[in-house]
Design an enzyme around this catalytic site. Structure first.
Site, PDB file in Angstrom:
ATOM      1  N   LEU A 164       0.831  -1.206   0.000  1.00 49.64           N
ATOM      2  CA  LEU A 164       0.000   0.000   0.000  1.00 49.64           C
ATOM      3  C   LEU A 164       0.866   1.256   0.000  1.00 49.64           C
TER       4      LEU A 164
ATOM      5  N   ARG B 191     -15.347  32.528 -21.312  1.00 50.02           N
ATOM      6  CA  ARG B 191     -16.753  32.629 -20.910  1.00 50.02           C
ATOM      7  C   ARG B 191     -17.063  34.072 -20.481  1.00 50.02           C
TER       8      ARG B 191
ATOM      9  N   GLU C 122      -6.952   3.225  -0.558  1.00 43.05           N
ATOM     10  CA  GLU C 122      -5.531   3.316  -0.162  1.00 43.05           C
ATOM     11  C   GLU C 122      -5.379   4.018   1.189  1.00 43.05           C
TER      12      GLU C 122
ATOM     13  N   HIS D 259      -8.895   9.318   4.269  1.00 47.35           N
ATOM     14  CA  HIS D 259      -8.310  10.582   4.758  1.00 47.35           C
ATOM     15  C   HIS D 259      -8.170  10.532   6.287  1.00 47.35           C
TER      16      HIS D 259
ATOM     17  N   PHE E 297      -6.490   4.560  16.604  1.00 46.87           N
ATOM     18  CA  PHE E 297      -7.320   3.771  15.670  1.00 46.87           C
ATOM     19  C   PHE E 297      -8.423   3.014  16.394  1.00 46.87           C
TER      20      PHE E 297
HETATM   21  P1  TGC Z   1      -0.095  -2.045  12.812  1.00 47.87           P
HETATM   22  O1  TGC Z   1      -0.023  -2.923  14.018  1.00 47.87           O
HETATM   23  O2  TGC Z   1       0.094  -0.574  12.958  1.00 47.87           O
HETATM   24  O3  TGC Z   1       0.988  -2.527  11.728  1.00 47.87           O
HETATM   25  C1  TGC Z   1       1.175  -3.896  11.396  1.00 47.87           C
HETATM   26  C2  TGC Z   1       2.573  -3.999  10.806  1.00 47.87           C
HETATM   27  O4  TGC Z   1       2.643  -3.225   9.572  1.00 47.87           O
HETATM   28  C3  TGC Z   1       3.575  -2.146   9.691  1.00 47.87           C
HETATM   29  N1  TGC Z   1       2.962  -0.983   9.034  1.00 47.87           N
HETATM   30  C4  TGC Z   1       3.309  -0.546   7.839  1.00 47.87           C
HETATM   31  N2  TGC Z   1       4.243  -0.944   6.994  1.00 47.87           N
HETATM   32  C5  TGC Z   1       4.352  -0.279   5.833  1.00 47.87           C
HETATM   33  N3  TGC Z   1       3.554   0.733   5.478  1.00 47.87           N
HETATM   34  C6  TGC Z   1       2.590   1.162   6.301  1.00 47.87           C
HETATM   35  N4  TGC Z   1       1.821   2.178   5.936  1.00 47.87           N
HETATM   36  C7  TGC Z   1       2.432   0.523   7.541  1.00 47.87           C
HETATM   37  N5  TGC Z   1       1.588   0.672   8.566  1.00 47.87           N
HETATM   38  C8  TGC Z   1       1.925  -0.257   9.483  1.00 47.87           C
HETATM   39  C9  TGC Z   1       3.793  -1.974  11.179  1.00 47.87           C
HETATM   40  O5  TGC Z   1       5.064  -1.417  11.439  1.00 47.87           O
HETATM   41  C10 TGC Z   1       3.664  -3.390  11.683  1.00 47.87           C
HETATM   42  O6  TGC Z   1       4.856  -4.068  11.363  1.00 47.87           O
HETATM   43  P2  TGC Z   1       5.420  -5.226  12.361  1.00 47.87           P
HETATM   44  O7  TGC Z   1       6.662  -5.694  11.700  1.00 47.87           O
HETATM   45  O8  TGC Z   1       5.634  -4.549  13.687  1.00 47.87           O
HETATM   46  O9  TGC Z   1       4.340  -6.264  12.430  1.00 47.87           O
HETATM   47  O10 TGC Z   1      -1.428  -2.372  12.066  1.00 47.87           O
HETATM   48  P3  TGC Z   1      -2.916  -1.981  12.424  1.00 47.87           P
HETATM   49  O11 TGC Z   1      -3.728  -3.232  12.283  1.00 47.87           O
HETATM   50  O12 TGC Z   1      -2.989  -1.257  13.739  1.00 47.87           O
HETATM   51  O13 TGC Z   1      -3.331  -0.999  11.224  1.00 47.87           O
HETATM   52  C11 TGC Z   1      -2.786   0.241  11.027  1.00 47.87           C
HETATM   53  C12 TGC Z   1      -3.551   0.958   9.873  1.00 47.87           C
HETATM   54  C13 TGC Z   1      -4.941   1.360  10.311  1.00 47.87           C
HETATM   55  C14 TGC Z   1      -2.731   2.193   9.551  1.00 47.87           C
HETATM   56  C15 TGC Z   1      -3.665   0.029   8.612  1.00 47.87           C
HETATM   57  O14 TGC Z   1      -4.490  -1.048   8.874  1.00 47.87           O
HETATM   58  C16 TGC Z   1      -4.148   0.753   7.394  1.00 47.87           C
HETATM   59  O15 TGC Z   1      -3.371   1.373   6.685  1.00 47.87           O
HETATM   60  N6  TGC Z   1      -5.494   0.689   7.089  1.00 47.87           N
HETATM   61  C17 TGC Z   1      -6.022   1.188   5.819  1.00 47.87           C
HETATM   62  C18 TGC Z   1      -6.306   0.036   4.895  1.00 47.87           C
HETATM   63  C19 TGC Z   1      -6.074   0.398   3.446  1.00 47.87           C
HETATM   64  O16 TGC Z   1      -5.412   1.369   3.112  1.00 47.87           O
HETATM   65  N7  TGC Z   1      -6.554  -0.421   2.538  1.00 47.87           N
HETATM   66  C20 TGC Z   1      -6.301  -0.222   1.139  1.00 47.87           C
HETATM   67  C21 TGC Z   1      -6.677  -1.431   0.348  1.00 47.87           C
HETATM   68  S1  TGC Z   1      -5.974  -1.506  -1.286  1.00 47.87           S
HETATM   69  C22 TGC Z   1      -6.722  -0.275  -2.128  1.00 47.87           C
HETATM   70  O17 TGC Z   1      -7.443   0.518  -1.613  1.00 47.87           O
HETATM   71  C23 TGC Z   1      -6.411  -0.203  -3.580  1.00 47.87           C
HETATM   72  S2  TGC Z   1      -7.275   1.066  -4.372  1.00 47.87           S
HETATM   73  C24 TGC Z   1      -6.830   0.973  -5.980  1.00 47.87           C
HETATM   74  C25 TGC Z   1      -5.775   1.940  -6.339  1.00 47.87           C
HETATM   75  O18 TGC Z   1      -4.776   2.099  -5.658  1.00 47.87           O
HETATM   76  O19 TGC Z   1      -5.931   2.601  -7.348  1.00 47.87           O
HETATM   77  P1  FAD Z   2     -14.663   1.953   6.397  1.00 48.20           P
HETATM   78  O1  FAD Z   2     -13.374   1.390   6.865  1.00 48.20           O
HETATM   79  O2  FAD Z   2     -15.909   1.298   6.841  1.00 48.20           O
HETATM   80  O3  FAD Z   2     -14.712   3.500   6.825  1.00 48.20           O
HETATM   81  C1  FAD Z   2     -15.931   4.258   6.795  1.00 48.20           C
HETATM   82  C2  FAD Z   2     -15.638   5.618   7.458  1.00 48.20           C
HETATM   83  O4  FAD Z   2     -15.214   5.408   8.810  1.00 48.20           O
HETATM   84  C3  FAD Z   2     -14.502   6.377   6.777  1.00 48.20           C
HETATM   85  O5  FAD Z   2     -14.759   7.750   6.806  1.00 48.20           O
HETATM   86  C4  FAD Z   2     -13.303   6.050   7.650  1.00 48.20           C
HETATM   87  O6  FAD Z   2     -12.274   7.025   7.576  1.00 48.20           O
HETATM   88  C5  FAD Z   2     -13.976   6.036   9.023  1.00 48.20           C
HETATM   89  N1  FAD Z   2     -13.160   5.285   9.969  1.00 48.20           N
HETATM   90  C6  FAD Z   2     -12.873   3.940   9.964  1.00 48.20           C
HETATM   91  N2  FAD Z   2     -12.058   3.633  10.977  1.00 48.20           N
HETATM   92  C7  FAD Z   2     -11.801   4.793  11.628  1.00 48.20           C
HETATM   93  C8  FAD Z   2     -11.004   5.150  12.745  1.00 48.20           C
HETATM   94  N3  FAD Z   2     -10.281   4.242  13.413  1.00 48.20           N
HETATM   95  N4  FAD Z   2     -10.984   6.434  13.127  1.00 48.20           N
HETATM   96  C9  FAD Z   2     -11.673   7.391  12.439  1.00 48.20           C
HETATM   97  N5  FAD Z   2     -12.434   7.119  11.374  1.00 48.20           N
HETATM   98  C10 FAD Z   2     -12.482   5.843  10.977  1.00 48.20           C
HETATM   99  N6  FAD Z   2      -9.341  -2.531  -1.736  1.00 48.20           N
HETATM  100  C11 FAD Z   2      -8.470  -3.527  -2.076  1.00 48.20           C
HETATM  101  O7  FAD Z   2      -8.044  -4.321  -1.248  1.00 48.20           O
HETATM  102  N7  FAD Z   2      -8.044  -3.647  -3.368  1.00 48.20           N
HETATM  103  C12 FAD Z   2      -8.471  -2.822  -4.361  1.00 48.20           C
HETATM  104  O8  FAD Z   2      -8.062  -2.975  -5.530  1.00 48.20           O
HETATM  105  C13 FAD Z   2      -9.398  -1.784  -4.030  1.00 48.20           C
HETATM  106  N8  FAD Z   2      -9.896  -0.972  -5.008  1.00 48.20           N
HETATM  107  C14 FAD Z   2     -10.894  -0.077  -4.693  1.00 48.20           C
HETATM  108  C15 FAD Z   2     -11.524   0.620  -5.718  1.00 48.20           C
HETATM  109  C16 FAD Z   2     -12.578   1.476  -5.422  1.00 48.20           C
HETATM  110  C17 FAD Z   2     -13.300   2.178  -6.538  1.00 48.20           C
HETATM  111  C18 FAD Z   2     -12.986   1.674  -4.068  1.00 48.20           C
HETATM  112  C19 FAD Z   2     -14.088   2.615  -3.732  1.00 48.20           C
HETATM  113  C20 FAD Z   2     -12.356   0.993  -3.055  1.00 48.20           C
HETATM  114  C21 FAD Z   2     -11.316   0.084  -3.346  1.00 48.20           C
HETATM  115  N9  FAD Z   2     -10.721  -0.689  -2.340  1.00 48.20           N
HETATM  116  C22 FAD Z   2      -9.819  -1.677  -2.673  1.00 48.20           C
HETATM  117  C23 FAD Z   2     -11.228  -0.627  -0.973  1.00 48.20           C
HETATM  118  C24 FAD Z   2     -10.705   0.575  -0.173  1.00 48.20           C
HETATM  119  O9  FAD Z   2      -9.374   0.410   0.178  1.00 48.20           O
HETATM  120  C25 FAD Z   2     -11.610   0.722   1.055  1.00 48.20           C
HETATM  121  O10 FAD Z   2     -12.851   1.224   0.595  1.00 48.20           O
HETATM  122  C26 FAD Z   2     -11.007   1.634   2.102  1.00 48.20           C
HETATM  123  O11 FAD Z   2      -9.877   1.044   2.709  1.00 48.20           O
HETATM  124  C27 FAD Z   2     -12.028   2.026   3.196  1.00 48.20           C
HETATM  125  O12 FAD Z   2     -12.717   0.926   3.660  1.00 48.20           O
HETATM  126  P2  FAD Z   2     -14.341   0.950   3.756  1.00 48.20           P
HETATM  127  O13 FAD Z   2     -14.843   1.421   2.460  1.00 48.20           O
HETATM  128  O14 FAD Z   2     -14.760  -0.365   4.269  1.00 48.20           O
HETATM  129  O15 FAD Z   2     -14.657   2.094   4.803  1.00 48.20           O
END
Ligand code: TGC
Ligand code: FAD
Length: 389
Positions: free
Chosen positions: A244, A273, A368, A371, A388
């Site tokens: 990520l 415009r 990703e 915000h 969190f």
């Molecule tokens: P936490 O205990 O803090 O961390 C677990 C382990 O991971 C390490 N770590 C990271 N490493 C690299 N980059 C980061 N940003 C990292 N954040 C944490 C950390 O050091 C630890 O390592 P270790 O060796 O000690 O085990 O984990 P947590 O469960 O408390 O979660 C932290 C949190 C909330 C920040 C994380 O879960 C998170 O980032 N949540 C957001 C999920 C997210 O971004 N999902 C995206 C899905 S993919 C997607 O959206 C694709 S969209 C398509 C496109 O890109 O166009």
């Molecule tokens: P939720 O986690 O349910 O969050 C809902 C609201 O609650 C948000 O405002 C959030 O900020 C807030 N919230 C949650 N936790 C907290 C907290 N601890 N404190 C304060 N506020 C909080 N994922 C993949 O794995 N692979 C992909 O290829 C991928 N592609 C995507 C493409 C699209 C078009 C979209 C819309 C999403 C995609 N995602 C993908 C998923 C994306 O990463 C998730 O939508 C995102 O991580 C948020 O999860 P959620 O939608 O379940 O929202």
């Protein structure tokens, strides 16, 4: 005085070297020739020729371009960022295609896969012959992937995977899926051909944002994969979070591209415009909007380039990346909203790009890491307190 390019004011392009300018210019030309003439129609129909585009993007070396070997271009991180910027000036969906392919699916294999897996998949993913997806999010575990329910159970030399993933970009067109699952030893990653029995994907319809990008639900029903499908280097949640970080880096630049296009389009519109017997660009309120937009844009670009330099020095931290995404996506949205308002009614159609960018950026604000999640990463870095849970 009219400026032809929003970055001229601060002469930001002086920061770029020759190779970076060349990569930016090739990407910009591709977007101008291939994407801009078609994007409105792809967006409206929610149909994008992913396979064709992947091959074209592969042929100009943009897939996995910041990885070394295995057919990848091996550029620096800043060049990769600049390519993302130009792609997202076309549409966030196009940048998503490149992000998911290069930074999520290919990076996961590159960083954590066996040599055999790398040789099997990376060269054909670099050319766009094979498309990858990245399955981390689940319906009930978005921001908190640590809670995932998808599980992999050992059965002799195989693994049996059950569960669902939600919102997976290109999940319905992918040839290979990177799947993150819970095992008895913790979270592990698997590289699974989508032809594997037990794998299915359902296209998510009715999206109002990122329509020029396919998004799917993945379902795994007793999906049996050999142990060789496991990514041996991925031994905890840290592995997908590292992937990520790569993709978030691209978004830091990508958001600048979408915002730049909004500024360029609204500036051109405002100078032609006319209302009250003259161009709307002469009004002080409109000029203040442009001043805010241009300042935000240039600030975001400087931040992106600064973060690019740190990444090129191999010193980047997740907190720095969070700050970049936090600022640049939010700023891009503000710019898009101002651009939309300047364009009045014309701003809401697909004839112009601004509304499309604006609603795309709502997704970019969410995926990703939302915000809010990035604000908490920065908050934790400043206070030492994790908020969190
Ligand atoms: P936490 O205990 O803090 O961390 C677990 C382990 O991971 C390490 N770590 C990271 N490493 C690299 N980059 C980061 N940003 C990292 N954040 C944490 C950390 O050091 C630890 O390592 P270790 O060796 O000690 O085990 O984990 P947590 O469960 O408390 O979660 C932290 C949190 C909330 C920040 C994380 O879960 C998170 O980032 N949540 C957001 C999920 C997210 O971004 N999902 C995206 C899905 S993919 C997607 O959206 C694709 S969209 C398509 C496109 O890109 O166009
Ligand atoms: P939720 O986690 O349910 O969050 C809902 C609201 O609650 C948000 O405002 C959030 O900020 C807030 N919230 C949650 N936790 C907290 C907290 N601890 N404190 C304060 N506020 C909080 N994922 C993949 O794995 N692979 C992909 O290829 C991928 N592609 C995507 C493409 C699209 C078009 C979209 C819309 C999403 C995609 N995602 C993908 C998923 C994306 O990463 C998730 O939508 C995102 O991580 C948020 O999860 P959620 O939608 O379940 O929202």
């Amino acid at each position: 005085m009219a400026t032809s390019h929003p970055f001229t004011l601060l002469d930001i392009e002086r920061e770029l070297n020759e190779e970076q300018r060349a990569i930016q210019s090739v990407t910009r030309k591709y977007v101008l020739d291939r994407v801009k003439p078609n994007i409105a129609q792809w967006y409206e129909s929610a149909e994008i020729p992913v396979r064709e585009l992947a091959r074209e993007l592969g042929s100009i070396g943009l897939l996995g371009m910041h990885l070394q070997g295995y057919g990848c271009a091996g550029t620096d991180a800043t060049s990769y960022g600049l390519a993302n910027m130009e792609l997202e000036a076309g549409d966030s969906g196009l940048r998503s295609l490149v992000s998911v392919q290069g930074s999520l699916a290919m990076f996961a294999i590159y960083e954590y896969g066996s040599e055999e897996t790398k040789k099997e998949w990376l060269p054909k993913m670099a050319t766009g012959e094979a498309i990858g997806c990245f399955g981390l999010t689940e319906a009930d575990h978005g921001s908190n992937p640590a809670g995932m329910l998808t599980n992999a159970k050992k059965d002799g030399n195989d693994w049996i995977i059950n569960g669902n993933k939600m919102w997976i970009t290109n999940g319905n067109v992918a040839d290979v899926a990177i799947i993150w699952a819970r095992t008895d030893e913790g979270i592990r990653g698997f590289c699974v051909p989508t032809t594997t029995p037990g794998f299915s994907a359902n296209l998510i319809k009715h999206k109002l944002s990122l329509r020029a990008s396919m998004t799917a639900e993945l379902v795994f029903t007793n999906m049996r994969v050999p142990d060789s499908a496991r990514l041996p280097g991925a031994t905890s949640l840290r592995a997908p979070l590292m992937c990520l970080a790569e993709a978030r880096f691209g978004i830091i630049f990508g958001a600048v591209g979408a915002a730049r296009d909004c500024l360029e389009v609204s500036l051109a519109y405002a100078t032609t415009r006319e209302q009250f017997d003259g161009p709307i660009s002469r009004h002080q309120i409109t000029q203040e909007k442009f001043a805010n937009m241009a300042t935000r844009l240039n600030t975001s670009m400087l931040l992106a380039l600064h973060i690019g330099k740190i990444k090129d020095d191999n010193k980047i931290t997740p907190q720095q990346i969070s700050m970049g995404k936090f600022n640049n996506v939010h700023s891009a949205l503000e710019i898009a909203r101002d651009a939309r308002s300047i364009m009045g009614a014309a701003g809401i159609t697909t004839e112009y790009s601004v509304f499309r960018h604006m609603v795309n950026l709502e997704t970019v604000l969410t995926y990703e890491g939302t915000h809010e999640i990035h604000s908490l990463v920065i908050g934790e870095a400043l206070t030492g307190i994790s908020a969190f849970r």
